[in-house]
Design a protein around this motif. Structure first.
Motif, PDB file in Angstrom:
ATOM      1  N   CYS A 143     -45.905  14.595  10.315  1.00 38.53           N
ATOM      2  CA  CYS A 143     -44.804  15.015   9.428  1.00 38.53           C
ATOM      3  C   CYS A 143     -45.323  15.334   8.034  1.00 38.53           C
ATOM      4  O   CYS A 143     -44.872  16.307   7.414  1.00 38.53           O
TER       5      CYS A 143
ATOM      6  N   GLY B  23     -44.970  18.951   6.434  1.00 37.07           N
ATOM      7  CA  GLY B  23     -44.330  19.061   5.120  1.00 37.07           C
ATOM      8  C   GLY B  23     -45.231  19.772   4.134  1.00 37.07           C
ATOM      9  O   GLY B  23     -44.782  20.644   3.391  1.00 37.07           O
TER      10      GLY B  23
ATOM     11  N   LEU C  18     -42.994  20.938   1.557  1.00 37.64           N
ATOM     12  CA  LEU C  18     -42.106  19.794   1.406  1.00 37.64           C
ATOM     13  C   LEU C  18     -42.929  18.549   1.126  1.00 37.64           C
ATOM     14  O   LEU C  18     -44.067  18.435   1.566  1.00 37.64           O
TER      15      LEU C  18
ATOM     16  N   ALA D 136     -39.827  15.667   4.711  1.00 37.95           N
ATOM     17  CA  ALA D 136     -40.259  16.208   6.005  1.00 37.95           C
ATOM     18  C   ALA D 136     -39.970  15.193   7.113  1.00 37.95           C
ATOM     19  O   ALA D 136     -39.520  15.577   8.202  1.00 37.95           O
TER      20      ALA D 136
END
Length: 84
Positions: A26, A30, A35, A40
């Motif tokens: 993640c 991201g 992000l 994320a």
């Protein structure tokens, strides 16, 4: 397998050494899409509610296919053929 990981790395899909909770998938996604890691992760969980079970399959696959940032930095870079 190395070709797949190289392709992922070339496109910016890399699991960072920092900000990992599990495997860093993640955080890597991201970072790739601009992000911060926590938004994320929250987005990942929200998508889990919309499409139940899909992330349970996708996360381990991405953890295998996405190279670690450390392995990308350690990989020697060979310049392509030059033409004069």
């Amino acid at each position: 397998m190395n070709d797949i990981q190289k392709t992922f790395a070339d496109h910016g899909f890399v699991r960072p050494r920092e900000d990992r909770v599990l495997a860093g998938v993640c955080a890597g996604l991201g970072k790739r899409f601009g992000l911060a890691p926590w938004p994320a992760r929250i987005l990942f969980i929200l998508i889990l509610f919309v499409l139940p079970g899909s992330q349970i399959l996708v996360y381990p696959i991405l953890a295998i296919l996405m190279p670690s940032e450390q392995s990308v930095m350690d990989r020697p870079s060979y310049p392509g053929p030059t033409t004069a």
